[in-house]
Design a protein around this motif. Sequence first.
Motif, PDB file in Angstrom:
ATOM      1  N   VAL A  66      -6.160  -5.703   0.247  1.00  0.00           N
ATOM      2  CA  VAL A  66      -6.282  -4.565  -0.076  1.00  0.00           C
ATOM      3  C   VAL A  66      -5.035  -3.524   0.161  1.00  0.00           C
ATOM      4  O   VAL A  66      -4.094  -3.203  -0.389  1.00  0.00           O
ATOM      5  CB  VAL A  66      -7.360  -4.142  -0.424  1.00  0.00           C
ATOM      6  N   GLY A  67      -5.306  -3.192   1.094  1.00  0.00           N
ATOM      7  CA  GLY A  67      -4.148  -1.660   1.752  1.00  0.00           C
ATOM      8  C   GLY A  67      -2.798  -2.565   2.328  1.00  0.00           C
ATOM      9  O   GLY A  67      -2.227  -2.517   0.790  1.00  0.00           O
ATOM     10  N   SER A  68      -2.717  -3.968   2.403  1.00  0.00           N
ATOM     11  CA  SER A  68      -1.273  -4.562   2.007  1.00  0.00           C
ATOM     12  C   SER A  68      -0.329  -4.610   1.002  1.00  0.00           C
ATOM     13  O   SER A  68       0.637  -4.797   1.106  1.00  0.00           O
ATOM     14  CB  SER A  68      -1.418  -6.042   2.522  1.00  0.00           C
ATOM     15  N   PHE A  69      -1.458  -5.556   0.509  1.00  0.00           N
ATOM     16  CA  PHE A  69      -1.138  -5.503  -1.260  1.00  0.00           C
ATOM     17  C   PHE A  69      -0.305  -4.403  -1.956  1.00  0.00           C
ATOM     18  O   PHE A  69      -0.073  -4.116  -2.390  1.00  0.00           O
ATOM     19  CB  PHE A  69      -2.301  -5.600  -1.779  1.00  0.00           C
ATOM     20  N   LEU A  70      -1.758  -3.178  -1.530  1.00  0.00           N
ATOM     21  CA  LEU A  70      -1.064  -1.350  -2.243  1.00  0.00           C
ATOM     22  C   LEU A  70       0.641  -1.030  -1.856  1.00  0.00           C
ATOM     23  O   LEU A  70       1.491  -0.999  -2.514  1.00  0.00           O
ATOM     24  CB  LEU A  70      -2.231  -0.829  -2.049  1.00  0.00           C
ATOM     25  N   LEU A  71       0.435  -1.302  -0.438  1.00  0.00           N
ATOM     26  CA  LEU A  71       1.326  -0.523   0.372  1.00  0.00           C
ATOM     27  C   LEU A  71       3.368  -1.530   0.415  1.00  0.00           C
ATOM     28  O   LEU A  71       4.243  -1.132   0.234  1.00  0.00           O
ATOM     29  CB  LEU A  71       1.776  -0.634   2.122  1.00  0.00           C
ATOM     30  N   ALA A  72       2.759  -3.226   0.017  1.00  0.00           N
ATOM     31  CA  ALA A  72       4.255  -3.756   0.056  1.00  0.00           C
ATOM     32  C   ALA A  72       4.403  -4.425  -1.289  1.00  0.00           C
ATOM     33  O   ALA A  72       5.716  -4.378  -1.101  1.00  0.00           O
ATOM     34  CB  ALA A  72       3.293  -5.062   0.872  1.00  0.00           C
ATOM     35  N   GLY A  73       3.693  -4.837  -2.221  1.00  0.00           N
ATOM     36  CA  GLY A  73       3.577  -4.670  -3.720  1.00  0.00           C
ATOM     37  C   GLY A  73       4.735  -4.524  -3.575  1.00  0.00           C
ATOM     38  O   GLY A  73       6.189  -5.124  -4.547  1.00  0.00           O
ATOM     39  N   PRO A  74       5.345  -2.687  -4.009  1.00  0.00           N
ATOM     40  CA  PRO A  74       6.903  -2.353  -4.665  1.00  0.00           C
ATOM     41  C   PRO A  74       8.049  -2.842  -4.088  1.00  0.00           C
ATOM     42  O   PRO A  74       8.969  -2.805  -3.865  1.00  0.00           O
ATOM     43  CB  PRO A  74       6.681  -1.243  -4.185  1.00  0.00           C
ATOM     44  N   PHE A  75       7.787  -2.940  -2.779  1.00  0.00           N
ATOM     45  CA  PHE A  75       9.053  -3.417  -1.673  1.00  0.00           C
ATOM     46  C   PHE A  75       9.197  -5.199  -2.179  1.00  0.00           C
ATOM     47  O   PHE A  75      10.852  -5.612  -2.216  1.00  0.00           O
ATOM     48  CB  PHE A  75       8.672  -3.232  -0.583  1.00  0.00           C
ATOM     49  N   SER A 104       0.315 -11.801   3.089  1.00  0.00           N
ATOM     50  CA  SER A 104       0.520 -11.248   1.211  1.00  0.00           C
ATOM     51  C   SER A 104       1.997 -11.001   0.901  1.00  0.00           C
ATOM     52  O   SER A 104       2.472 -11.279  -0.184  1.00  0.00           O
ATOM     53  CB  SER A 104      -0.211  -9.213   1.666  1.00  0.00           C
ATOM     54  N   VAL A 105       2.782 -10.130   2.048  1.00  0.00           N
ATOM     55  CA  VAL A 105       3.884 -10.281   1.046  1.00  0.00           C
ATOM     56  C   VAL A 105       4.451 -11.852   0.677  1.00  0.00           C
ATOM     57  O   VAL A 105       5.399 -11.971  -0.351  1.00  0.00           O
ATOM     58  CB  VAL A 105       4.761  -9.979   2.661  1.00  0.00           C
ATOM     59  N   LEU A 106       4.169 -13.266   1.790  1.00  0.00           N
ATOM     60  CA  LEU A 106       4.304 -14.229   1.220  1.00  0.00           C
ATOM     61  C   LEU A 106       4.336 -14.490  -0.499  1.00  0.00           C
ATOM     62  O   LEU A 106       4.756 -15.143  -1.040  1.00  0.00           O
ATOM     63  CB  LEU A 106       4.412 -15.347   2.070  1.00  0.00           C
ATOM     64  N   VAL A 107       2.831 -14.293  -0.511  1.00  0.00           N
ATOM     65  CA  VAL A 107       1.975 -14.775  -1.558  1.00  0.00           C
ATOM     66  C   VAL A 107       2.337 -13.360  -2.930  1.00  0.00           C
ATOM     67  O   VAL A 107       2.325 -14.674  -4.056  1.00  0.00           O
ATOM     68  CB  VAL A 107       0.618 -13.985  -1.426  1.00  0.00           C
ATOM     69  N   LEU A 108       2.735 -12.394  -2.870  1.00  0.00           N
ATOM     70  CA  LEU A 108       2.781 -11.444  -3.592  1.00  0.00           C
ATOM     71  C   LEU A 108       4.636 -12.138  -4.378  1.00  0.00           C
ATOM     72  O   LEU A 108       5.049 -11.940  -5.075  1.00  0.00           O
ATOM     73  CB  LEU A 108       3.431 -10.581  -3.386  1.00  0.00           C
ATOM     74  N   ALA A 109       5.202 -12.335  -2.794  1.00  0.00           N
ATOM     75  CA  ALA A 109       6.624 -12.950  -3.833  1.00  0.00           C
ATOM     76  C   ALA A 109       7.105 -14.508  -4.119  1.00  0.00           C
ATOM     77  O   ALA A 109       7.614 -14.080  -5.556  1.00  0.00           O
ATOM     78  CB  ALA A 109       7.468 -13.368  -2.056  1.00  0.00           C
ATOM     79  N   LEU A 110       5.965 -14.908  -4.172  1.00  0.00           N
ATOM     80  CA  LEU A 110       5.797 -16.254  -4.776  1.00  0.00           C
ATOM     81  C   LEU A 110       5.202 -15.840  -6.377  1.00  0.00           C
ATOM     82  O   LEU A 110       5.775 -17.088  -7.026  1.00  0.00           O
ATOM     83  CB  LEU A 110       5.101 -17.160  -3.916  1.00  0.00           C
ATOM     84  N   ALA A 111       4.618 -15.018  -6.614  1.00  0.00           N
ATOM     85  CA  ALA A 111       4.436 -15.526  -7.666  1.00  0.00           C
ATOM     86  C   ALA A 111       5.022 -14.753  -8.255  1.00  0.00           C
ATOM     87  O   ALA A 111       4.468 -14.859  -9.865  1.00  0.00           O
ATOM     88  CB  ALA A 111       2.317 -13.937  -7.086  1.00  0.00           C
ATOM     89  N   VAL A 112       5.828 -13.593  -8.373  1.00  0.00           N
ATOM     90  CA  VAL A 112       6.513 -13.352  -8.731  1.00  0.00           C
ATOM     91  C   VAL A 112       7.767 -13.562  -8.972  1.00  0.00           C
ATOM     92  O   VAL A 112       9.091 -13.216  -9.548  1.00  0.00           O
ATOM     93  CB  VAL A 112       6.810 -11.402  -8.667  1.00  0.00           C
ATOM     94  N   THR A 113       8.148 -14.876  -8.024  1.00  0.00           N
ATOM     95  CA  THR A 113       8.996 -15.460  -8.295  1.00  0.00           C
ATOM     96  C   THR A 113      10.191 -15.520  -8.000  1.00  0.00           C
ATOM     97  O   THR A 113      12.035 -15.825  -7.661  1.00  0.00           O
ATOM     98  CB  THR A 113       9.613 -16.744  -9.469  1.00  0.00           C
ATOM     99  N   ALA A 114      10.349 -13.776  -6.624  1.00  0.00           N
ATOM    100  CA  ALA A 114      11.059 -13.287  -6.558  1.00  0.00           C
ATOM    101  C   ALA A 114      12.402 -14.112  -4.947  1.00  0.00           C
ATOM    102  O   ALA A 114      13.246 -14.110  -5.312  1.00  0.00           O
ATOM    103  CB  ALA A 114      10.711 -12.177  -5.150  1.00  0.00           C
ATOM    104  N   ILE A 125       6.789  -5.127   7.646  1.00  0.00           N
ATOM    105  CA  ILE A 125       6.484  -4.239   8.092  1.00  0.00           C
ATOM    106  C   ILE A 125       5.978  -3.053   7.434  1.00  0.00           C
ATOM    107  O   ILE A 125       5.243  -2.128   7.998  1.00  0.00           O
ATOM    108  CB  ILE A 125       8.218  -3.766   8.320  1.00  0.00           C
ATOM    109  N   PHE A 126       6.534  -2.941   5.371  1.00  0.00           N
ATOM    110  CA  PHE A 126       5.168  -2.118   5.180  1.00  0.00           C
ATOM    111  C   PHE A 126       3.913  -2.460   4.897  1.00  0.00           C
ATOM    112  O   PHE A 126       2.956  -2.080   4.913  1.00  0.00           O
ATOM    113  CB  PHE A 126       5.924  -2.091   3.534  1.00  0.00           C
ATOM    114  N   SER A 127       3.631  -4.174   4.900  1.00  0.00           N
ATOM    115  CA  SER A 127       2.669  -4.351   4.255  1.00  0.00           C
ATOM    116  C   SER A 127       1.102  -4.331   5.532  1.00  0.00           C
ATOM    117  O   SER A 127       0.270  -3.695   5.529  1.00  0.00           O
ATOM    118  CB  SER A 127       2.768  -6.439   4.299  1.00  0.00           C
ATOM    119  N   VAL A 128       2.236  -4.004   6.808  1.00  0.00           N
ATOM    120  CA  VAL A 128       1.359  -3.905   8.072  1.00  0.00           C
ATOM    121  C   VAL A 128       0.797  -2.231   8.523  1.00  0.00           C
ATOM    122  O   VAL A 128      -0.464  -2.374   8.260  1.00  0.00           O
ATOM    123  CB  VAL A 128       2.010  -4.408   9.369  1.00  0.00           C
ATOM    124  N   VAL A 129       1.408  -1.954   8.036  1.00  0.00           N
ATOM    125  CA  VAL A 129       1.395  -0.043   7.904  1.00  0.00           C
ATOM    126  C   VAL A 129      -0.318  -0.326   6.947  1.00  0.00           C
ATOM    127  O   VAL A 129      -1.009   0.328   7.182  1.00  0.00           O
ATOM    128  CB  VAL A 129       2.650   0.996   7.131  1.00  0.00           C
TER     129      VAL A 129
END
Length: 145
Positions: free
Chosen positions: A18-27, A92-102, A132-136
């Motif tokens: 949850v914390g990872s998705f919240l902070l990494a999502g916008p990046f 989580s960064v990988l999943v988000l990136a793939l989910a939005v076809t980034a 970097i952002f996700s881990v925070v």
Amino acid sequence: MVGRNRRYRVADTAQQVVGSFLLAGPFVVTEEVWLLASRMQWFHVLATVVVVFAIGYGALYEADDDRDPDREAEVAGVPVRFVSLMGVAYGSVLVLALAVTAPTTFAGQLELGTSLSAVAALTAKAVCVGAIFSVVGAATADSVF
């Protein structure tokens, strides 16, 4: 939090996610991140990995007096909580990136080509930046909740 049970549980990984998705999502969806990634060399990637590991370890074990890495369950000599944190930070960064076809979107916009190797290399670099952002976010959620 003195007296609180700080043993690793699966719920801790859920909090990290949850914390990872919240902070990494916008990046993940920011063109600047993908532009930076496209210009990274192997030593830049290595530097970001070192930063992510240092932030993660510091947030889990240096900033939280209730945790002792020597008292936690281990996998190959590494605390399970830390292994979980690294998996979540990058995963989580990988999943988000793939989910939005980034990867394909930004590879096309940056005119890097659409070959699997070009998109995979760009994605790996961008995941390292996003981590970097996700881990925070992940470490903060793990420590706070």
